[in-house]
Design a protein around this motif. Structure first.
Motif, PDB file in Angstrom:
ATOM      1  N   GLN A 291       0.818  -1.221   0.000  1.00 14.74           N
ATOM      2  CA  GLN A 291       0.000   0.000   0.000  1.00 14.74           C
ATOM      3  C   GLN A 291       0.847   1.265   0.000  1.00 14.74           C
ATOM      4  N   GLU A 292       1.905   1.286   0.788  1.00 11.98           N
ATOM      5  CA  GLU A 292       2.736   2.493   0.883  1.00 11.98           C
ATOM      6  C   GLU A 292       3.383   2.816  -0.467  1.00 11.98           C
ATOM      7  N   LYS A 293       3.969   1.817  -1.103  1.00 12.57           N
ATOM      8  CA  LYS A 293       4.603   2.030  -2.410  1.00 12.57           C
ATOM      9  C   LYS A 293       3.552   2.401  -3.452  1.00 12.57           C
ATOM     10  N   PHE A 294       2.402   1.742  -3.394  1.00 12.59           N
ATOM     11  CA  PHE A 294       1.313   2.055  -4.328  1.00 12.59           C
ATOM     12  C   PHE A 294       0.894   3.513  -4.199  1.00 12.59           C
ATOM     13  N   MET A 295       0.697   3.990  -2.981  1.00 12.92           N
ATOM     14  CA  MET A 295       0.263   5.376  -2.786  1.00 12.92           C
ATOM     15  C   MET A 295       1.325   6.358  -3.264  1.00 12.92           C
ATOM     16  N   GLN A 296       2.585   6.043  -3.041  1.00 17.12           N
ATOM     17  CA  GLN A 296       3.666   6.909  -3.511  1.00 17.12           C
ATOM     18  C   GLN A 296       3.638   6.994  -5.036  1.00 17.12           C
ATOM     19  N   LEU A 297       3.497   5.870  -5.708  1.00 11.97           N
ATOM     20  CA  LEU A 297       3.440   5.856  -7.170  1.00 11.97           C
ATOM     21  C   LEU A 297       2.173   6.547  -7.690  1.00 11.97           C
ATOM     22  N   ALA A 298       1.047   6.304  -7.021  1.00 14.85           N
ATOM     23  CA  ALA A 298      -0.219   6.911  -7.441  1.00 14.85           C
ATOM     24  C   ALA A 298      -0.162   8.432  -7.332  1.00 14.85           C
ATOM     25  N   ASN A 299       0.390   8.939  -6.250  1.00 12.08           N
ATOM     26  CA  ASN A 299       0.481  10.394  -6.053  1.00 12.08           C
ATOM     27  C   ASN A 299       1.491  11.035  -6.996  1.00 12.08           C
ATOM     28  N   THR A 300       2.631  10.396  -7.188  1.00  9.21           N
ATOM     29  CA  THR A 300       3.625  10.926  -8.122  1.00  9.21           C
ATOM     30  C   THR A 300       3.051  10.976  -9.535  1.00  9.21           C
ATOM     31  N   THR A 301       2.321   9.938  -9.904  1.00 12.79           N
ATOM     32  CA  THR A 301       1.688   9.902 -11.232  1.00 12.79           C
ATOM     33  C   THR A 301       0.660  11.012 -11.368  1.00 12.79           C
ATOM     34  N   LYS A 302      -0.116  11.264 -10.325  1.00 12.59           N
ATOM     35  CA  LYS A 302      -1.119  12.340 -10.376  1.00 12.59           C
ATOM     36  C   LYS A 302      -0.462  13.683 -10.664  1.00 12.59           C
ATOM     37  N   GLU A 303       0.696  13.917 -10.100  1.00 10.09           N
ATOM     38  CA  GLU A 303       1.388  15.185 -10.308  1.00 10.09           C
ATOM     39  C   GLU A 303       2.085  15.271 -11.664  1.00 10.09           C
ATOM     40  N   ASN A 304       2.438  14.121 -12.237  1.00  8.88           N
ATOM     41  CA  ASN A 304       3.303  14.142 -13.408  1.00  8.88           C
ATOM     42  C   ASN A 304       2.717  13.623 -14.708  1.00  8.88           C
ATOM     43  N   CYS A 305       1.501  13.098 -14.715  1.00  7.39           N
ATOM     44  CA  CYS A 305       0.977  12.641 -15.999  1.00  7.39           C
ATOM     45  C   CYS A 305       0.717  13.877 -16.870  1.00  7.39           C
ATOM     46  N   PRO A 306       0.926  13.765 -18.177  1.00  4.96           N
ATOM     47  CA  PRO A 306       0.831  14.935 -19.052  1.00  4.96           C
ATOM     48  C   PRO A 306      -0.490  15.710 -18.960  1.00  4.96           C
ATOM     49  N   ILE A 307      -1.605  15.016 -18.803  1.00  3.58           N
ATOM     50  CA  ILE A 307      -2.882  15.738 -18.743  1.00  3.58           C
ATOM     51  C   ILE A 307      -3.045  16.422 -17.391  1.00  3.58           C
ATOM     52  N   SER A 308      -2.522  15.856 -16.307  1.00  3.86           N
ATOM     53  CA  SER A 308      -2.516  16.578 -15.023  1.00  3.86           C
ATOM     54  C   SER A 308      -1.768  17.887 -15.176  1.00  3.86           C
ATOM     55  N   LYS A 309      -0.633  17.827 -15.869  1.00  5.92           N
ATOM     56  CA  LYS A 309       0.155  19.034 -16.101  1.00  5.92           C
ATOM     57  C   LYS A 309      -0.586  20.015 -17.001  1.00  5.92           C
ATOM     58  N   LEU A 310      -1.405  19.503 -17.894  1.00  6.30           N
ATOM     59  CA  LEU A 310      -2.189  20.374 -18.785  1.00  6.30           C
ATOM     60  C   LEU A 310      -3.017  21.371 -17.980  1.00  6.30           C
ATOM     61  N   PHE A 311      -3.582  20.919 -16.891  1.00  8.30           N
ATOM     62  CA  PHE A 311      -4.444  21.789 -16.098  1.00  8.30           C
ATOM     63  C   PHE A 311      -3.672  22.911 -15.407  1.00  8.30           C
ATOM     64  N   ARG A 312      -2.331  22.843 -15.469  1.00  4.73           N
ATOM     65  CA  ARG A 312      -1.490  23.909 -14.938  1.00  4.73           C
ATOM     66  C   ARG A 312      -0.731  24.619 -16.059  1.00  4.73           C
ATOM     67  N   ALA A 313      -1.072  24.300 -17.303  1.00  6.23           N
ATOM     68  CA  ALA A 313      -0.311  24.778 -18.456  1.00  6.23           C
ATOM     69  C   ALA A 313      -0.675  26.207 -18.839  1.00  6.23           C
ATOM     70  N   ASP A 314       0.273  26.840 -19.506  1.00  5.57           N
ATOM     71  CA  ASP A 314       0.041  28.132 -20.134  1.00  5.57           C
ATOM     72  C   ASP A 314      -0.718  27.863 -21.433  1.00  5.57           C
ATOM     73  N   ILE A 315      -1.792  28.560 -21.656  1.00  9.09           N
ATOM     74  CA  ILE A 315      -2.586  28.390 -22.877  1.00  9.09           C
ATOM     75  C   ILE A 315      -2.430  29.652 -23.710  1.00  9.09           C
ATOM     76  N   THR A 316      -1.952  29.480 -24.932  1.00 12.59           N
ATOM     77  CA  THR A 316      -1.817  30.619 -25.835  1.00 12.59           C
ATOM     78  C   THR A 316      -3.058  30.698 -26.716  1.00 12.59           C
ATOM     79  N   LEU A 317      -3.301  31.867 -27.272  1.00 15.72           N
ATOM     80  CA  LEU A 317      -4.487  32.094 -28.092  1.00 15.72           C
ATOM     81  C   LEU A 317      -4.107  32.806 -29.372  1.00 15.72           C
ATOM     82  N   SER A 318      -4.626  32.299 -30.470  1.00 16.48           N
ATOM     83  CA  SER A 318      -4.560  32.978 -31.751  1.00 16.48           C
ATOM     84  C   SER A 318      -6.004  33.190 -32.179  1.00 16.48           C
TER      85      SER A 318
END
Length: 144
Positions: free
Chosen positions: A111-138
């Protein structure tokens, strides 16, 4: 090297009387209808929040699979669900919270290793990062 994928939306009319379609480059969604009624009244069709949730759940499941495999654990199954909350905010709406739920079956993983991996993945998956991304507009306005 950047991998680029696209989706497009077409809208006609006002907010309540209008309607639109959403399509993806791969055509896995082609002219999928959406409108005020699918977003705010629960009518059949999709909406931006549902699509954002699908993107996050899909990306998270794949990224967690990678994290587990890199840690020596191949998952038998990963089920991810993203619940996107669209909340009233002032004169409009905003997404203030996304609840990400995941159920995993992986042998020999504590469980401990699973939670560490689950939380790290939440912070680092590309779509999680999208929600913190700079969005440009044309933007371009065609003459009437």
């Amino acid at each position: 090297m950047a991998i680029r994928k696209s989706a497009q939306a077409h809208w006609t009319g006002g907010i309540k009387s209008g309607h639109g379609t959403i399509s993806t480059e791969s055509l896995s969604l082609k002219d999928q209808p959406y409108g005020f009624n699918t977003r705010f009244e629960g009518k059949p069709g999709t909406n931006p929040e549902e699509l954002a949730g699908a993107a996050l759940a899909g990306c998270y499941a794949m990224a967690l699979s990678l994290a587990l495999e890199n840690a020596g654990h191949v998952a038998k199954q990963i089920d991810a669900k993203a619940i996107v909350s669209l909340d009233k905010a002032g004169e409009g709406f905003e997404v203030k919270h996304i609840a990400l739920e995941v159920h995993v079956s992986a042998p020999d993983l504590d469980q401990e290793k699973f939670m560490q991996l689950a939380n790290t993945t939440k912070e680092n998956c590309p779509i999680s990062k999208l929600f913190r991304a700079d969005i440009t507009l044309s933007a371009r306005l065609d003459p009437s």
